[in-house]
Design an enzyme around this catalytic site. Structure first.
Site, mmCIF file in Angstrom:
data_model
loop_
_atom_site.group_PDB
_atom_site.id
_atom_site.type_symbol
_atom_site.label_atom_id
_atom_site.label_comp_id
_atom_site.label_asym_id
_atom_site.label_seq_id
_atom_site.Cartn_x
_atom_site.Cartn_y
_atom_site.Cartn_z
ATOM 1 N N ASP A 1 -11.226 2.573 4.116
ATOM 2 C CA ASP A 1 -11.391 1.121 4.084
ATOM 3 C C ASP A 1 -12.876 0.743 4.027
ATOM 4 O OD1 ASP A 1 -9.683 -0.961 3.847
ATOM 5 O OD2 ASP A 1 -9.171 -1.125 5.965
ATOM 6 N N GLN B 1 -4.862 -1.768 9.537
ATOM 7 C CA GLN B 1 -4.701 -3.066 8.876
ATOM 8 C C GLN B 1 -5.287 -4.200 9.730
ATOM 9 O OE1 GLN B 1 -3.362 -3.643 5.666
ATOM 10 N NE2 GLN B 1 -4.208 -5.672 6.072
ATOM 11 N N LYS C 1 0.844 -1.206 0.000
ATOM 12 C CA LYS C 1 0.000 0.000 0.000
ATOM 13 C C LYS C 1 0.878 1.256 0.000
ATOM 14 C CE LYS C 1 -3.744 -2.576 2.051
ATOM 15 N NZ LYS C 1 -4.436 -3.074 3.250
#
Ligand code: NDP
Length: 291
Positions: free
Chosen positions: A116, A93, A49
């Protein structure tokens, strides 16, 4: 059989996003990446990322709290990022350590920085077909891959394997939406589903997201199906330097010959997930008024 090439689609999207960011004259979009602990898969996902962000011109801020961080400390960290005017998007994450309530953490991220797409508000906006929110990256990437490969879900029976908040539920809702490219008739299967192969054999489009290596076999699909394999599973393999190989939730060698189209693993949904994260970060940047 046509291979749906996620690397190619992601490269095209990344080039589009890079060109867009190049036109921004002031501050660049900024993505905060929070990785708790040293889970090896998370280490590689966050690296990827960070690398993609750099390629596009998105600034990334990497925050690496220890695995011992408490829920309250993680909340405080998220609160500070929520309040930071130079941060556009926040990604925590997954998976988080067992002592932390992951869904509570997702809820803590401000909806307007939730690139997200796991905050309650953004998940709700998918159900309401409200485009002002953020669609979680993997489901958004799947829809983009379907569109770019010319697969229209209208009138199709879409069978989703898995009902997680991250993939199964949002992709089922997206496929169901009353809009161009979607409008599918959706069945969702999970560990409590009876006669699962009977259902998967009815699928015109099968989306497998259960996290079981090579679970879907040739006898579970009908000829001409479009298969999207979301699974990323590590299978021990002594012939590899790493000691494992990556495989999807679909037994590719036997299923692929039956398919009209199929995504490979790796090189299918995975690269699109990262590209969609960048797309969401740029959307967050546009939606905020602080630049
Ligand atoms: P979860 O473990 O959160 O969810 C798995 C789902 O599959 C659950 O709904 C579970 O049912 C269902 N399931 C498990 N076993 C079976 C079975 N034998 N029969 C029917 N249903 C079953 O996984 P995720 O959704 O987070 O991820 C799924 C896969 O996708 C994983 O391999 C993951 O690594 C991968 N992934 C890939 C991404 C990418 O970018 N390509 C991004 C995110 C995930 P129940 O609800 O009843 O427990």
């Amino acid at each position: 059989m046509e291979l749906i090439d996620g690397n190619q689609a992601a490269t095209a999207l990344i080039a589009e996003l890079k060109a867009e960011v190049a036109t921004f004259t002031g501050r660049k979009p900024c993505l905060a990446l929070v990785r708790v602990g040293e889970d090896p898969a998370s280490v590689s996902y966050v690296k990827k990322k960070e690398k993609t962000a750099a390629e596009i011109g998105v600034t990334s801020r990497i925050i690496l709290p220890p695995v011992t961080i408490t829920q309250e400390e993680l909340f405080a960290l998220i609160d500070s990022l929520n309040a930071d005017a130079t941060v556009d998007g926040i990604l925590v994450q997954s998976p988080l350590p067992k002592h932390i309530d992951e869904v509570a953490v997702f809820r803590r991220v401000s909806p307007d920085k939730d690139v997200d797409g796991f905050n309650t508000i953004n998940l709700g906006k998918i159900a309401q077909e409200d485009d002002t929110g953020f669609v979680s990256c993997t489901p958004a990437g799947i829809m983009e891959l379907l569109a770019r490969s010319g697969t229209d879900l209208k009138g199709k029976h879409v069978v989703v394997l898995g009902r997680s908040l991250i993939v199964g539920k949002p992709i089922a809702l997206l496929a169901l939406q009353k809009r161009a490219g979607a409008n599918g008739t959706v069945t969702i299967c999970h560990s409590g589903t009876a006669n699962l192969p009977t259902l998967t054999r009815q699928a015109d489009v099968l989306i497998a997201a259960i996290g079981r290596a090579e679970f879907v076999t040739a006898d579970m699909v009908k000829p001409g199906v479009v298969v999207i394999d979301v699974g990323i599973n590590r299978v021990p393999d002594s012939s590899k330097k790493t000691g494992y190989r990556l495989t999807g939730d679909v037994h590719f060698p036997s299923v692929a010959p039956l398919c009209a189209k199929i995504t490979p693993v790796p090189g299918g949904v995975g690269p699109m997930t990262v590209a969609m994260l960048m797309k969401n970060t740029i959307k967050a940047f546009h939606l905020r008024s602080t630049h």
